[in-house]
Design a protein around this motif. Structure first.
Motif, PDB file in Angstrom:
ATOM      1  N   MET A 107       2.526  -4.309  -2.950  1.00 25.50           N
ATOM      2  CA  MET A 107       2.505  -2.885  -3.302  1.00 25.50           C
ATOM      3  C   MET A 107       1.102  -2.386  -3.626  1.00 25.50           C
ATOM      4  SD  MET A 107       5.556  -1.696  -2.969  1.00 25.50           S
ATOM      5  CE  MET A 107       5.473  -2.710  -1.506  1.00 25.50           C
ATOM      6  N   ALA A 108       0.229  -3.285  -4.114  1.00 23.83           N
ATOM      7  CA  ALA A 108      -1.146  -2.873  -4.395  1.00 23.83           C
ATOM      8  C   ALA A 108      -1.891  -2.541  -3.110  1.00 23.83           C
ATOM      9  CB  ALA A 108      -1.884  -3.972  -5.153  1.00 23.83           C
ATOM     10  N   ALA A 109      -1.420  -3.090  -2.003  1.00 23.82           N
ATOM     11  CA  ALA A 109      -2.036  -2.775  -0.719  1.00 23.82           C
ATOM     12  C   ALA A 109      -1.396  -1.583  -0.037  1.00 23.82           C
ATOM     13  CB  ALA A 109      -1.930  -3.994   0.213  1.00 23.82           C
ATOM     14  N   ALA A 110      -0.194  -1.185  -0.495  1.00 22.65           N
ATOM     15  CA  ALA A 110       0.572  -0.191   0.264  1.00 22.65           C
ATOM     16  C   ALA A 110       0.906   1.084  -0.490  1.00 22.65           C
ATOM     17  CB  ALA A 110       1.874  -0.832   0.755  1.00 22.65           C
ATOM     18  N   SER A 111       0.999   1.058  -1.815  1.00 23.95           N
ATOM     19  CA  SER A 111       1.540   2.209  -2.528  1.00 23.95           C
ATOM     20  C   SER A 111       0.625   3.422  -2.446  1.00 23.95           C
ATOM     21  CB  SER A 111       1.792   1.863  -4.001  1.00 23.95           C
ATOM     22  OG  SER A 111       0.644   2.091  -4.798  1.00 23.95           O
ATOM     23  N   PRO A 112       1.213   4.627  -2.474  1.00 22.88           N
ATOM     24  CA  PRO A 112       0.391   5.838  -2.421  1.00 22.88           C
ATOM     25  C   PRO A 112      -0.651   5.903  -3.527  1.00 22.88           C
ATOM     26  CG  PRO A 112       2.691   6.382  -2.015  1.00 22.88           C
ATOM     27  CD  PRO A 112       2.660   4.938  -2.422  1.00 22.88           C
ATOM     28  N   PHE A 113      -0.302   5.465  -4.732  1.00 20.47           N
ATOM     29  CA  PHE A 113      -1.277   5.501  -5.819  1.00 20.47           C
ATOM     30  C   PHE A 113      -2.478   4.626  -5.499  1.00 20.47           C
ATOM     31  CE2 PHE A 113      -3.128   3.427  -9.527  1.00 20.47           C
ATOM     32  CZ  PHE A 113      -3.589   4.526 -10.232  1.00 20.47           C
ATOM     33  N   PHE A 114      -2.241   3.378  -5.119  1.00 21.86           N
ATOM     34  CA  PHE A 114      -3.355   2.474  -4.875  1.00 21.86           C
ATOM     35  C   PHE A 114      -4.092   2.804  -3.580  1.00 21.86           C
ATOM     36  CE2 PHE A 114      -1.225  -0.395  -7.988  1.00 21.86           C
ATOM     37  CZ  PHE A 114      -2.306  -0.530  -8.850  1.00 21.86           C
ATOM     38  N   ARG A 115      -3.413   3.402  -2.614  1.00 22.50           N
ATOM     39  CA  ARG A 115      -4.128   3.833  -1.410  1.00 22.50           C
ATOM     40  C   ARG A 115      -5.226   4.819  -1.772  1.00 22.50           C
ATOM     41  NH1 ARG A 115       1.090   4.470   1.419  1.00 22.50           N
ATOM     42  NH2 ARG A 115       0.804   6.733   1.365  1.00 22.50           N
ATOM     43  N   GLU A 116      -4.907   5.763  -2.661  1.00 19.86           N
ATOM     44  CA  GLU A 116      -5.916   6.751  -3.041  1.00 19.86           C
ATOM     45  C   GLU A 116      -6.897   6.190  -4.063  1.00 19.86           C
ATOM     46  OE1 GLU A 116      -6.393  11.344  -4.653  1.00 19.86           O
ATOM     47  OE2 GLU A 116      -4.390  10.525  -4.297  1.00 19.86           O
ATOM     48  N   PHE A 117      -6.418   5.357  -4.975  1.00 17.40           N
ATOM     49  CA  PHE A 117      -7.297   4.779  -5.987  1.00 17.40           C
ATOM     50  C   PHE A 117      -8.365   3.900  -5.351  1.00 17.40           C
ATOM     51  CE2 PHE A 117      -8.133   1.637  -9.438  1.00 17.40           C
ATOM     52  CZ  PHE A 117      -8.592   2.518 -10.415  1.00 17.40           C
ATOM     53  N   ASP A 118      -8.034   3.243  -4.250  1.00 15.46           N
ATOM     54  CA  ASP A 118      -8.978   2.478  -3.425  1.00 15.46           C
ATOM     55  C   ASP A 118      -9.573   1.291  -4.176  1.00 15.46           C
ATOM     56  OD1 ASP A 118     -10.690   1.548  -1.491  1.00 15.46           O
ATOM     57  OD2 ASP A 118     -11.670   3.482  -1.124  1.00 15.46           O
ATOM     58  N   GLY A 160      19.064  -5.260   0.524  1.00 10.85           N
ATOM     59  CA  GLY A 160      18.715  -4.928   1.905  1.00 10.85           C
ATOM     60  C   GLY A 160      17.503  -4.013   1.974  1.00 10.85           C
ATOM     61  N   THR A 161      17.412  -3.067   1.051  1.00 16.28           N
ATOM     62  CA  THR A 161      16.265  -2.157   1.023  1.00 16.28           C
ATOM     63  C   THR A 161      14.984  -2.908   0.703  1.00 16.28           C
ATOM     64  OG1 THR A 161      17.696  -0.340   0.310  1.00 16.28           O
ATOM     65  CG2 THR A 161      15.337  -0.062  -0.053  1.00 16.28           C
ATOM     66  N   VAL A 162      15.054  -3.786  -0.294  1.00 14.05           N
ATOM     67  CA  VAL A 162      13.884  -4.591  -0.646  1.00 14.05           C
ATOM     68  C   VAL A 162      13.464  -5.475   0.518  1.00 14.05           C
ATOM     69  CG1 VAL A 162      13.088  -6.462  -2.131  1.00 14.05           C
ATOM     70  CG2 VAL A 162      14.319  -4.535  -3.124  1.00 14.05           C
ATOM     71  N   ALA A 163      14.447  -6.042   1.217  1.00 14.15           N
ATOM     72  CA  ALA A 163      14.144  -6.896   2.360  1.00 14.15           C
ATOM     73  C   ALA A 163      13.423  -6.126   3.462  1.00 14.15           C
ATOM     74  CB  ALA A 163      15.416  -7.526   2.911  1.00 14.15           C
ATOM     75  N   MET A 164      13.860  -4.895   3.701  1.00 13.03           N
ATOM     76  CA  MET A 164      13.215  -4.089   4.732  1.00 13.03           C
ATOM     77  C   MET A 164      11.805  -3.661   4.312  1.00 13.03           C
ATOM     78  SD  MET A 164      15.326  -4.178   7.146  1.00 13.03           S
ATOM     79  CE  MET A 164      16.022  -5.716   6.506  1.00 13.03           C
ATOM     80  N   LEU A 165      11.670  -3.278   3.041  1.00 11.11           N
ATOM     81  CA  LEU A 165      10.362  -2.837   2.561  1.00 11.11           C
ATOM     82  C   LEU A 165       9.353  -3.984   2.578  1.00 11.11           C
ATOM     83  CD1 LEU A 165       8.492  -0.751   1.177  1.00 11.11           C
ATOM     84  CD2 LEU A 165       9.400  -1.565  -1.010  1.00 11.11           C
ATOM     85  N   LEU A 166       9.655  -5.050   1.833  1.00 13.02           N
ATOM     86  CA  LEU A 166       8.707  -6.155   1.748  1.00 13.02           C
ATOM     87  C   LEU A 166       8.620  -6.939   3.048  1.00 13.02           C
ATOM     88  CD1 LEU A 166       9.456  -7.554  -1.840  1.00 13.02           C
ATOM     89  CD2 LEU A 166       7.674  -5.947  -1.129  1.00 13.02           C
ATOM     90  N   GLY A 167       9.751  -7.025   3.765  1.00 11.94           N
ATOM     91  CA  GLY A 167       9.751  -7.780   5.011  1.00 11.94           C
ATOM     92  C   GLY A 167       8.812  -7.194   6.041  1.00 11.94           C
ATOM     93  N   HIS A 168       8.826  -5.880   6.225  1.00  8.08           N
ATOM     94  CA  HIS A 168       7.941  -5.311   7.247  1.00  8.08           C
ATOM     95  C   HIS A 168       6.492  -5.289   6.770  1.00  8.08           C
ATOM     96  CE1 HIS A 168       7.557  -1.266   5.358  1.00  8.08           C
ATOM     97  NE2 HIS A 168       6.615  -1.071   6.243  1.00  8.08           N
ATOM     98  N   LEU A 169       6.281  -5.145   5.444  1.00 11.37           N
ATOM     99  CA  LEU A 169       4.906  -5.148   4.938  1.00 11.37           C
ATOM    100  C   LEU A 169       4.226  -6.496   5.161  1.00 11.37           C
ATOM    101  CD1 LEU A 169       5.164  -3.163   1.571  1.00 11.37           C
ATOM    102  CD2 LEU A 169       4.179  -2.402   3.752  1.00 11.37           C
ATOM    103  N   ALA A 170       5.017  -7.567   5.221  1.00 12.09           N
ATOM    104  CA  ALA A 170       4.438  -8.892   5.479  1.00 12.09           C
ATOM    105  C   ALA A 170       3.688  -8.919   6.794  1.00 12.09           C
ATOM    106  CB  ALA A 170       5.544  -9.946   5.475  1.00 12.09           C
ATOM    107  N   HIS A 171       4.083  -8.059   7.735  1.00 13.23           N
ATOM    108  CA  HIS A 171       3.429  -7.995   9.043  1.00 13.23           C
ATOM    109  C   HIS A 171       2.497  -6.786   9.153  1.00 13.23           C
ATOM    110  CE1 HIS A 171       6.455 -10.951   9.911  1.00 13.23           C
ATOM    111  NE2 HIS A 171       7.438 -10.077   9.803  1.00 13.23           N
ATOM    112  N   GLY A 172       2.344  -6.043   8.072  1.00 13.21           N
ATOM    113  CA  GLY A 172       1.519  -4.838   8.097  1.00 13.21           C
ATOM    114  C   GLY A 172       0.374  -4.941   7.116  1.00 13.21           C
ATOM    115  N   THR A 173       0.461  -4.189   6.011  1.00 18.43           N
ATOM    116  CA  THR A 173      -0.595  -4.251   5.003  1.00 18.43           C
ATOM    117  C   THR A 173      -0.600  -5.575   4.255  1.00 18.43           C
ATOM    118  OG1 THR A 173       0.885  -3.061   3.493  1.00 18.43           O
ATOM    119  CG2 THR A 173      -0.778  -1.764   4.655  1.00 18.43           C
ATOM    120  N   GLY A 174       0.448  -6.378   4.433  1.00 23.75           N
ATOM    121  CA  GLY A 174       0.437  -7.757   3.965  1.00 23.75           C
ATOM    122  C   GLY A 174       0.934  -7.971   2.551  1.00 23.75           C
ATOM    123  N   TRP A 175       0.909  -9.245   2.174  1.00 25.41           N
ATOM    124  CA  TRP A 175       1.256  -9.697   0.820  1.00 25.41           C
ATOM    125  C   TRP A 175      -0.006 -10.350   0.235  1.00 25.41           C
ATOM    126  CZ3 TRP A 175       6.656 -12.384   0.101  1.00 25.41           C
ATOM    127  CH2 TRP A 175       7.676 -11.545   0.592  1.00 25.41           C
TER     128      TRP A 175
END
Length: 494
Positions: free
Chosen positions: A63-74, A196-211
């Motif tokens: 979430m530190a790599a993906a959330s709107p707050f941290f995206r702007e906080f940079d 299921g929602t958590v699985a979709m959120l974190l699951g796709h982020l593993a291949h995107g902004t990462g863990w």
């Protein structure tokens, strides 16, 4: 107490996020922390050796790599380097097998064989709409989604994979276990729509902004936020626990990064009875029991590829995890709990010294469970990494019941500040149009017990701060959060 614009109780990621917003809006902000150090779930400390740092609570930060707050906080612009392992997470199985979620979707699909095509169909569209998916889940959930396609993609997949039919869509054990291990991050009954929602959120982020893991430990995120708060006039008061709202009567607004149980104690009978009863009915989820290890060498996983993963899920097959997590949700302790393991030096080699490296492990157990988790966790790792016990130099274990002593927000060891049921995902902590405002004038909640819920994303604090600006200071323009943004200075300094 000296008068101030805003008093914040608790310096976890949400309390810090709220302070960043409010201090940048030109308000005087005082933060109160019962512990001697800041950060809540973002603390890093040397537990056994001064040269080896352990993450006391959170370690891996999708979430530190993906959330709107941290995206702007940079974070990157502030010197916080998020390190990405080649394999975001792994899921060992018996017989030396392992399912691997690579940062690359293509590599993951190739590894899953016949289920690779199904995994691509599941995750690919979410990746194409990733920002919309993240912004929907990490919102206050009171407005229509900005990306309707993302909402439809997420809802359909969460419904299917939050049901008993989800695992049947895969033909092999590996893919089903890989996805169920992510769903278990919801820490509750499986299958479930929340899982299921958590699985979709974190699951796709593993291949995107990462863990990713922050170089040097999770405390680096808290330090960057604290530096920004101090630079804009915020003041920290540590080592004193606020026990009554009367201690903060000089503040024009109060934000509480506390659990509903903590709010009831602070309010000391001031709340309307109907609201207080609703807080008393708030359900807490299963607990987390933690073991910190100091080991002499990397974990000897049966499948060496697991040793390249940033996170490892130990839960066995889909059926085993459903049984374990559902038993925990009922308050029944199992002998083989779901365990999350992180060897930080895999991703951040600077975290290790010759013959000394930290290992972080959480086990899911019933809420309030008093059992020392050391043997449970050690044997769970040993099942998939024979010889692990021989590498242990030292360890520290914390039972779920003891976690509440460390951090009162972790009621009974519930590190998510509330059960992630479908109802409580939408009505945290009580059903209200603005869940951050309370019936007490000028008093707001900003903990993980408010939307969007658990995780190091800062969004509960960010959204609560926006509510404070609107309703307490009549400010509707959001301050910029990036290091280059010029503070607007439109707050009161009377």
């Amino acid at each position: 107490m000296t008068s101030t614009d805003v008093a914040i109780v608790g310096t976890g990621p949400n309390g810090l996020a709220a302070a960043v917003v409010l201090a940048r809006a030109g308000l005087r902000v005082d933060l109160h922390e019962g512990a001697e150090t800041l950060g809540g779930g973002l603390r890093t400390a040397p537990l056994f050796d001064s040269g080896v740092l352990h993450d006391v609570c959170s370690a891996v930060h999708p979430m530190a790599a993906a959330s709107p707050f941290f995206r702007e906080f940079d974070l990157a612009a502030r010197g916080v380097e998020l390190l990405h392992p080649d394999i975001s997470y792994a899921h060992p199985l018996d017989g030396g097998r392992a399912a691997l979620a690579y940062r690359s979707l293509a590599a993951t699909c190739a590894h899953l064989g016949p289920d690779g095509r199904r995994w691509r169909q599941l995750m690919g569209p979410l990746l194409e709409h990733s920002e919309g998916v993240v912004d929907l889940v990490l919102s206050g959930q009171r407005r229509l989604p900005r990306d309707p396609v993302a909402a439809l993609l997420l809802a359909g997949r969460a419904a299917v994979h939050g049901s008993a039919w989800g695992a049947a869509r895969f033909c092999g054990e590996e893919a089903a276990a890989l996805l169920t291990g992510v769903a278990a991050h919801a820490v509750g009954k499986l299958p479930s729509v929340a899982g299921g929602t958590v699985a979709m959120l974190l699951g796709h982020l593993a291949h995107g902004t990462g863990w990713p893991l922050p170089r040097g430990g999770s405390g680096r995120i808290a330090a960057a936020m604290a530096e920004d708060i101090t630079a804009h006039g915020g003041v920290f008061h540590t080592g004193h626990t606020v026990r009554d709202l009367a201690e903060l009567r000089g503040a024009r607004a109060v934000l509480l990064d506390v659990s509903p149980k903590g709010f009831l104690a602070l309010a000391a009978g001031r709340l309307p009875r109907s609201y207080a009863r609703a807080l008393e009915r708030f359900r807490y989820g299963p607990g987390a029991a933690k073991v910190d290890f100091l080991v002499s060498e990397p974990i000897p996983w049966s499948d060496p590829a697991v040793g390249r993963a940033g996170s490892v899920h130990l839960g066995g097959t889909h059926a085993e995890m459903v049984r374990q997590e559902s038993a925990n949700a009922r308050g029944v302790r199992t002998g083989e709990p779901f365990v999350l393991v992180v060897d930080p030096a895999v991703t951040d080699p600077g975290r290790a010294l010759p013959g000394k490296r930290p290992v972080w492990a959480y086990a899911h157990v019933p809420n309030g469970d008093p059992t020392d988790p050391y043997d449970l966790v050690r044997s769970r790792i040993e099942r998939y990494a024979p010889g692990f016990t021989d590498t242990v130099v030292a360890h520290r274990s914390i039972a779920a019941a003891a976690y509440e002593t460390y951090n009162p927000n972790y009621v009974g060891g519930d590190i998510g500040s509330g059960a992630m049921t479908l109802y409580q995902s939408l009505a945290r902590p009580v059903p209200r149009v603005d869940p951050y405002r309370t019936p007490l004038p000028g008093v707001f909640l900003c903990s993980s017990a408010t939307p969007p819920g658990p995780g190091v994303h800062g969004m509960s604090g960010y959204l609560a701060a926006l509510s404070v600006l609107r309703h307490r200071f009549a400010i509707r323009n959001e301050p910029g959060l990036s290091p280059k943004a010029v503070p607007r200075g439109f707050g009161s300094r009377r």
